[in-house]
Design a protein around this motif. Structure first.
Motif, PDB file in Angstrom:
ATOM      1  N   THR A  96       6.405  -3.206  -2.790  1.00 38.73           N
ATOM      2  CA  THR A  96       7.280  -4.332  -3.107  1.00 38.73           C
ATOM      3  C   THR A  96       6.780  -5.005  -4.386  1.00 38.73           C
ATOM      4  OG1 THR A  96       5.965  -5.956  -1.886  1.00 38.73           O
ATOM      5  CG2 THR A  96       7.665  -4.745  -0.640  1.00 38.73           C
ATOM      6  N   GLY A  97       7.575  -5.920  -4.912  1.00 42.49           N
ATOM      7  CA  GLY A  97       7.177  -6.651  -6.105  1.00 42.49           C
ATOM      8  C   GLY A  97       5.866  -7.411  -5.926  1.00 42.49           C
ATOM      9  N   PRO A  98       5.733  -8.212  -4.860  1.00 42.96           N
ATOM     10  CA  PRO A  98       4.481  -8.938  -4.653  1.00 42.96           C
ATOM     11  C   PRO A  98       3.279  -8.017  -4.463  1.00 42.96           C
ATOM     12  CG  PRO A  98       6.247  -9.954  -3.392  1.00 42.96           C
ATOM     13  CD  PRO A  98       6.804  -8.678  -3.946  1.00 42.96           C
ATOM     14  N   LEU A  99       3.459  -6.896  -3.755  1.00 37.03           N
ATOM     15  CA  LEU A  99       2.352  -5.964  -3.551  1.00 37.03           C
ATOM     16  C   LEU A  99       1.982  -5.258  -4.846  1.00 37.03           C
ATOM     17  CD1 LEU A  99       3.304  -4.423  -0.095  1.00 37.03           C
ATOM     18  CD2 LEU A  99       1.299  -5.829  -0.598  1.00 37.03           C
ATOM     19  N   LEU A 100       2.982  -4.920  -5.656  1.00 32.79           N
ATOM     20  CA  LEU A 100       2.699  -4.327  -6.956  1.00 32.79           C
ATOM     21  C   LEU A 100       1.886  -5.292  -7.811  1.00 32.79           C
ATOM     22  CD1 LEU A 100       3.122  -2.221  -9.215  1.00 32.79           C
ATOM     23  CD2 LEU A 100       5.246  -3.424  -9.789  1.00 32.79           C
ATOM     24  N   ALA A 101       2.270  -6.571  -7.801  1.00 36.87           N
ATOM     25  CA  ALA A 101       1.537  -7.581  -8.572  1.00 36.87           C
ATOM     26  C   ALA A 101       0.099  -7.678  -8.096  1.00 36.87           C
ATOM     27  CB  ALA A 101       2.237  -8.934  -8.447  1.00 36.87           C
ATOM     28  N   ALA A 102      -0.100  -7.641  -6.778  1.00 39.43           N
ATOM     29  CA  ALA A 102      -1.456  -7.721  -6.229  1.00 39.43           C
ATOM     30  C   ALA A 102      -2.280  -6.502  -6.636  1.00 39.43           C
ATOM     31  CB  ALA A 102      -1.391  -7.833  -4.706  1.00 39.43           C
ATOM     32  N   GLY A 103      -1.655  -5.326  -6.600  1.00 43.10           N
ATOM     33  CA  GLY A 103      -2.368  -4.114  -6.980  1.00 43.10           C
ATOM     34  C   GLY A 103      -2.750  -4.098  -8.447  1.00 43.10           C
ATOM     35  N   CYS A 130       0.381  -6.371 -18.398  1.00 39.99           N
ATOM     36  CA  CYS A 130       1.366  -5.939 -17.405  1.00 39.99           C
ATOM     37  C   CYS A 130       1.047  -6.561 -16.045  1.00 39.99           C
ATOM     38  CB  CYS A 130       1.434  -4.418 -17.314  1.00 39.99           C
ATOM     39  SG  CYS A 130       0.169  -3.612 -16.330  1.00 39.99           S
ATOM     40  N   ALA A 131      -0.240  -6.750 -15.730  1.00 38.96           N
ATOM     41  CA  ALA A 131      -0.609  -7.415 -14.481  1.00 38.96           C
ATOM     42  C   ALA A 131      -0.165  -8.872 -14.481  1.00 38.96           C
ATOM     43  CB  ALA A 131      -2.124  -7.324 -14.272  1.00 38.96           C
ATOM     44  N   LEU A 154       8.819  -4.361 -11.852  1.00 44.46           N
ATOM     45  CA  LEU A 154       8.423  -3.175 -12.607  1.00 44.46           C
ATOM     46  C   LEU A 154       8.925  -3.245 -14.044  1.00 44.46           C
ATOM     47  CD1 LEU A 154       9.007  -0.416  -9.925  1.00 44.46           C
ATOM     48  CD2 LEU A 154       6.884  -0.751 -11.202  1.00 44.46           C
ATOM     49  N   THR A 155      10.156  -3.707 -14.217  1.00 45.31           N
ATOM     50  CA  THR A 155      10.718  -3.828 -15.563  1.00 45.31           C
ATOM     51  C   THR A 155       9.921  -4.827 -16.396  1.00 45.31           C
ATOM     52  OG1 THR A 155      12.943  -3.281 -14.767  1.00 45.31           O
ATOM     53  CG2 THR A 155      12.784  -4.419 -16.882  1.00 45.31           C
ATOM     54  N   ALA A 156       9.559  -5.950 -15.781  1.00 47.00           N
ATOM     55  CA  ALA A 156       8.762  -6.959 -16.490  1.00 47.00           C
ATOM     56  C   ALA A 156       7.399  -6.399 -16.881  1.00 47.00           C
ATOM     57  CB  ALA A 156       8.591  -8.193 -15.611  1.00 47.00           C
ATOM     58  N   ALA A 157       6.783  -5.616 -15.990  1.00 49.33           N
ATOM     59  CA  ALA A 157       5.460  -5.040 -16.266  1.00 49.33           C
ATOM     60  C   ALA A 157       5.538  -4.040 -17.416  1.00 49.33           C
ATOM     61  CB  ALA A 157       4.915  -4.372 -15.008  1.00 49.33           C
ATOM     62  N   VAL A 158       6.561  -3.176 -17.419  1.00 53.71           N
ATOM     63  CA  VAL A 158       6.708  -2.187 -18.487  1.00 53.71           C
ATOM     64  C   VAL A 158       6.992  -2.876 -19.817  1.00 53.71           C
ATOM     65  CG1 VAL A 158       8.119  -0.279 -19.348  1.00 53.71           C
ATOM     66  CG2 VAL A 158       7.426  -0.329 -16.944  1.00 53.71           C
TER      67      VAL A 158
END
Length: 324
Positions: A96-103, A130-131, A154-158
């Protein structure tokens, strides 16, 4: 996640020549593309047949395999990134978005701390941006675990990673003088775009790298115009306590530079398996120091003069050494 690593392997394979062409930092040895490709390939191979729905478990297996076979600065940093990213995703079956941010946040902290002398304008800067973008995205802030929340994160990170890659040219004097962006940063951008594509069931962005300085097919191999480095790169894996690892890092810092040390996994309550990377004038001084601390395996010694010009692999009396 399997699809991500497979896509990243394919993308890096397609782009390895151009990544090598602009690889001039920390040394102009023209192998960043090759190193990243081979390290990601090791991770992808390790998870291919793993039967688990646990994202953290899967990425942890891939990260440890990558760490054991990591090539160069860039490959070592990717393996640190993957291993650290897996930690907040343990017992998770859906990204998920929050889990991706945490990772990503965990990965950037671990990656910066793995280097004795981290430098802005490299893969580290791209990971940091990106983090930050993922952590400040609306989904991470609101706890939105929808597919749309993941897509926007994901789009914001890329997007942030691309902006950070462009900025690397102004952050390092060597890149500014050569008028190129950082090769490791571009490689990490490709890996992140592969994650976006795999997670959202989309294709990689073919125009993502358009306009990056030094990255056009017609551009010359910049690294070939740089003076050779007379040193060597030494890498190995070794079991140490945290205190012994800190002592070894300090002594390697005195001998050379580009020191990276990261724990691969816990062996017992007091000992971890560590991956060691260092650049220095000669290999034997480092190997003597490492052997005095423990019994290294997976030892490799590579010339920094140019890609593919190896100084040889240490095959002395190191138990279990299989080299590269």
């Amino acid at each position: 996640m399997r699809r991500w690593l497979a896509k990243a392997e394919e993308s890096l394979g397609n782009h390895s020549d151009r990544l090598n062409a602009i690889n001039i930092f920390p040394v102009a040895d023209g192998d960043t593309g090759t190193n990243l490709y081979l390290t990601v390939k090791a991770a992808s191979k390790a998870v291919h047949d793993v039967e688990t729905q646990d994202i953290g478990e899967l990425l942890g297996i891939g990260g440890r395999a990558a760490m054991e076979e990591a090539r160069g600065n860039s490959g070592t940093l990717f393996s640190v990134f993957l291993t650290a990213m897996a930690e907040p995703l343990q017992n998770v079956t859906r990204l998920t978005g929050p889990l991706l941010a945490a990772g990503l946040q965990r990965a950037q902290l671990r990656s910066w701390s793995a280097l004795s002398d981290p430098v802005p304008g490299t893969m580290l800067s791209v990971l940091e941006e990106c983090a930050h973008a993922a952590s400040t995205a609306e989904a991470a802030q609101s706890g939105d675990d929808s597919n749309n929340g993941l897509a926007t994160t994901l789009t914001a990170a890329v997007d942030a990673a691309l902006a950070a890659v462009i900025l690397t040219e102004t952050q390092l004097g060597a890149l500014t003088a050569a008028k190129v962006v950082d090769a490791g940063g571009v490689g990490f951008l490709l890996i992140l775009d592969a994650l976006r594509a795999a997670s959202l069931h989309e294709e990689r962005l073919e125009t993502l790298l358009d306009g990056l300085h030094g990255y056009g097919v017609q551009d010359p191999h910049i690294h070939g115009t740089m003076p050779d480095d007379d040193g060597v790169e030494v890498m190995c894996t070794i079991n140490l306590t945290p205190l012994d690892a800190a002592t070894l890092r300090m002594k390697l810092d005195e001998l050379g530079d580009s020191v990276i040390m990261s724990a691969v996994q816990a062996i017992d309550d007091t000992t971890h398996r560590w991956r060691v990377h260092v650049h220095l004038p000669d290999a034997e001084s480092a190997l003597e120091l490492i052997r005095a601390t423990g019994e290294p395996t997976n030892v490799s010694v590579t010339s920094l003069a140019a890609a593919g010009n190896t100084a040889g692999t240490d095959t002395g009396d190191v138990p279990g050494n299989d080299g590269h």
